[in-house]
Design a protein around this motif. Structure first.
Motif, mmCIF file in Angstrom:
data_model
loop_
_atom_site.group_PDB
_atom_site.id
_atom_site.type_symbol
_atom_site.label_atom_id
_atom_site.label_comp_id
_atom_site.label_asym_id
_atom_site.label_seq_id
_atom_site.Cartn_x
_atom_site.Cartn_y
_atom_site.Cartn_z
ATOM 1 N N ILE A 1 2.127 7.838 -6.338
ATOM 2 C CA ILE A 1 -0.058 7.431 -6.905
ATOM 3 C C ILE A 1 -0.296 6.998 -5.468
ATOM 4 C CG2 ILE A 1 -0.272 5.371 -8.074
ATOM 5 C CD1 ILE A 1 1.808 6.038 -9.739
ATOM 6 N N ALA A 2 -0.013 6.784 -4.762
ATOM 7 C CA ALA A 2 -0.601 5.678 -3.702
ATOM 8 C C ALA A 2 -0.696 7.153 -2.582
ATOM 9 C CB ALA A 2 0.258 4.513 -2.528
ATOM 10 N N ALA A 3 0.195 8.218 -2.267
ATOM 11 C CA ALA A 3 -0.027 9.467 -1.000
ATOM 12 C C ALA A 3 -1.716 9.564 -2.239
ATOM 13 C CB ALA A 3 1.741 10.211 -0.867
ATOM 14 N N GLY A 4 -1.365 10.059 -3.404
ATOM 15 C CA GLY A 4 -2.519 10.498 -3.941
ATOM 16 C C GLY A 4 -3.308 10.119 -4.432
ATOM 17 N N SER A 5 -3.595 9.081 -3.768
ATOM 18 C CA SER A 5 -4.619 7.481 -4.128
ATOM 19 C C SER A 5 -5.385 7.651 -2.780
ATOM 20 C CB SER A 5 -5.307 6.626 -5.042
ATOM 21 O OG SER A 5 -3.675 5.816 -4.359
ATOM 22 N N GLY A 6 -4.363 7.691 -1.432
ATOM 23 C CA GLY A 6 -4.871 8.008 -0.393
ATOM 24 C C GLY A 6 -4.502 5.702 -0.007
ATOM 25 N N MET A 7 -3.663 5.150 -0.660
ATOM 26 C CA MET A 7 -3.356 3.868 -1.119
ATOM 27 C C MET A 7 -2.326 3.866 -0.374
ATOM 28 S SD MET A 7 -6.966 2.702 -1.233
ATOM 29 C CE MET A 7 -6.471 1.258 -1.881
ATOM 30 N N LYS A 8 -1.967 2.262 0.081
ATOM 31 C CA LYS A 8 -0.299 2.145 0.498
ATOM 32 C C LYS A 8 -0.394 1.941 -0.788
ATOM 33 C CE LYS A 8 -1.927 -0.022 4.626
ATOM 34 N NZ LYS A 8 -2.488 -1.353 5.253
ATOM 35 N N VAL A 9 1.451 1.332 -1.081
ATOM 36 C CA VAL A 9 2.359 1.291 -2.097
ATOM 37 C C VAL A 9 2.050 -0.212 -2.366
ATOM 38 C CG1 VAL A 9 5.071 0.772 -2.637
ATOM 39 C CG2 VAL A 9 3.814 2.458 -1.140
ATOM 40 N N GLU A 10 2.300 -0.423 -1.256
ATOM 41 C CA GLU A 10 1.817 -2.183 -2.068
ATOM 42 C C GLU A 10 0.179 -2.376 -3.288
ATOM 43 O OE1 GLU A 10 1.751 -2.266 2.361
ATOM 44 O OE2 GLU A 10 3.277 -0.794 1.129
#
Length: 456
Positions: free
Chosen positions: A399-408
């Motif tokens: 999800i983080a990779a798909g949204s360009g965000m971090k796991v945190e």
């Protein structure tokens, strides 16, 4: 935001008044001196500022105010009433004739935003059930006709054009076309100039004489301050305009033009441009603007925005889900998208009563917060949105990779959503059902009471 500087200075002057239990005539005069200085710093016309403070002083030093239990509140009430009167008193509407179409001529200097605001006005009228027709009467500016066709298409309003034909003939043909095709409003987008010249005025007078428009609206840029007022006076003297559209009001922190136009020209501000989008045009309400200037908020405009831009059916469905504690991430995504329709967060918060405009300006309210949250939710599968508890570490990384965000960031959103669900259960009582009409507080900083921190 509009009037920020003026609001801040008026708030400081009235705070000093409130600190005194009983007011003397000298207290009122000192406060009015500060108000006059604040108005002049806001680029309000000198005579307008002087007459305004004189009227307020005359009313405020009367026995009714001086002997009141709350004299400071009475003075603020008088200032509110006089500010409303200064800007026109009541909302000035368009004058629709008994026999359509309403012919509306847009005029102004080049670069004031006539073409864009013609489309904005067309869109607004269409949303009110009218059938407007945009007419390209600017045959001089390169690509003016193409620009009107583009913005007209975006607004969903038809455009009438005859190329580089004489503007007077175009206007006459457009009115005849509107009568034949059932258009009840004709908006003439006329040519502008870099300055007021004889050729421009002659052409506008010829159009006025031939098609006899019921409304002549002057488009002026609020950011130009007193220049906008001078332009309005010149156009009114030569054309006898019926009203003004004040553009870029959201960017004019001083607000001198809005406070001076009516007093100098005697013609009301009918609409105000409050943003770059086609939907960012609203009717100008002097009473609401006065309340906003005095820091009292503008709940009526906020409610109207919600009624016009939010989906009532979805709101009812959300209320039903809330009563049954069935909220999932799909609903949260929908809520974010609904709020984004209402415009920038600062604009929404600025209309709430009691909000300190200075602190709001200093606060780092980032509209992209909701976009980032939406990106995270949209990167989830339908099953994950419906049941967030199945999201394990590997899913979080995806999800983080798909949204360009971090796991945190994903963890933070899920944690906040979980806290919100817990709060709903606590408010619902033993049976897990909440009392109808009570909703958990939604906080952009920490949905569910994270102390107002911004999540990302």
């Amino acid at each position: 935001m509009a009037f920020d500087g003026l609001s801040e200075k008026l708030s400081a002057a009235f705070k000093r008044l409130r600190s005194k239990g009983k007011l003397s005539e000298s207290d009122v005069k000192e406060a009015m001196r500060e108000v006059r200085l604040a108005l002049l710093e806001a680029d309000v016309n000198y005579k307008v500022a002087k007459d305004f403070t004189q009227k307020v002083t005359e009313r405020a030093v009367g026995s009714e105010v001086m002997e009141s239990l709350t004299p400071a509140q009475m003075v603020i009430k008088i200032v509110n009433e006089e500010l409303t009167e200064l800007m026109g008193g009541t909302n000035a509407r368009l004058n629709f004739p008994s026999k359509p179409p309403l012919v509306l001529m847009m005029c102004g200097l080049q670069g004031s935003g006539k073409t864009t605001h013609s489309a904005k006005l067309g869109r607004l009228l269409k949303s009110q059930g009218h059938r407007p027709l945009l007419v390209a009467c600017d045959i001089y500016r390169p690509a003016a006709i193409q620009q009107l066709e583009v913005v007209g298409n975006k607004a969903g309003v038809p455009v009438f054009q005859m190329g580089t034909e004489n503007p007077v003939k175009i206007a006459q043909a457009a009115v005849a076309h509107a009568k034949d095709h059932g258009n009840d409003v004709v908006i003439l987008d006329t040519a502008g100039r870099l300055h007021i010249d004889e050729d421009l005025m002659t052409e506008l007078k010829n159009i006025k004489n031939k098609v006899e428009p019921q409304e002549i609206l002057l488009v002026v840029d609020a950011m130009t301050g007193q220049d906008a007022v001078n332009v309005a006076k010149s156009f009114n003297d030569l054309l006898e305009i019926s009203g003004v559209i004040l553009t870029k009001l959201d960017g004019d922190t001083r607000g001198g033009a809005a406070l001076s136009v009516r007093a100098v020209t005697g013609k009301p501000i009918k609409f105000s441009g409050i943003g770059e989008k086609l939907e960012d045009l609203e009717a100008f309400h002097p009473d609401r603007m006065a309340s906003r200037i005095l820091g009292m908020g503008d709940m009526l405009s906020l409610i109207e925005d919600a009624q016009n831009k939010l989906d009532e059916k979805k709101a009812r469905e959300m209320a039903e889900k809330l009563t049954q504690n069935q909220l999932d991430l799909n609903d949260l995504l929908d809520q974010f998208q609904q709020v984004r329709k209402m415009g920038p967060l600062k604009g929404i918060l600025g209309k709430l009563p009691g909000v300190d405009q200075k602190k709001l300006d200093e606060a780092n309210v980032d509209d992209r917060i909701m976009d980032r949250m939406c990106a995270i939710i949209l990167s989830m599968t339908p099953a994950e949105r419906a049941k967030p508890s199945i999201i394990n570490p590997s899913r979080k990384r995806r999800i983080a990779a798909g949204s360009g965000m971090k796991v945190e960031d994903v963890n933070r959103l899920l944690r906040q959503f979980e806290q919100m669900q817990k709060m709903m259960k606590q408010m619902g009582g033993k049976k897990g059902k909440r009392r109808r009409g009570m909703f958990p507080p939604m906080n952009m900083g920490g949905m569910g009471g994270m102390g107002g921190r911004m999540p990302f």
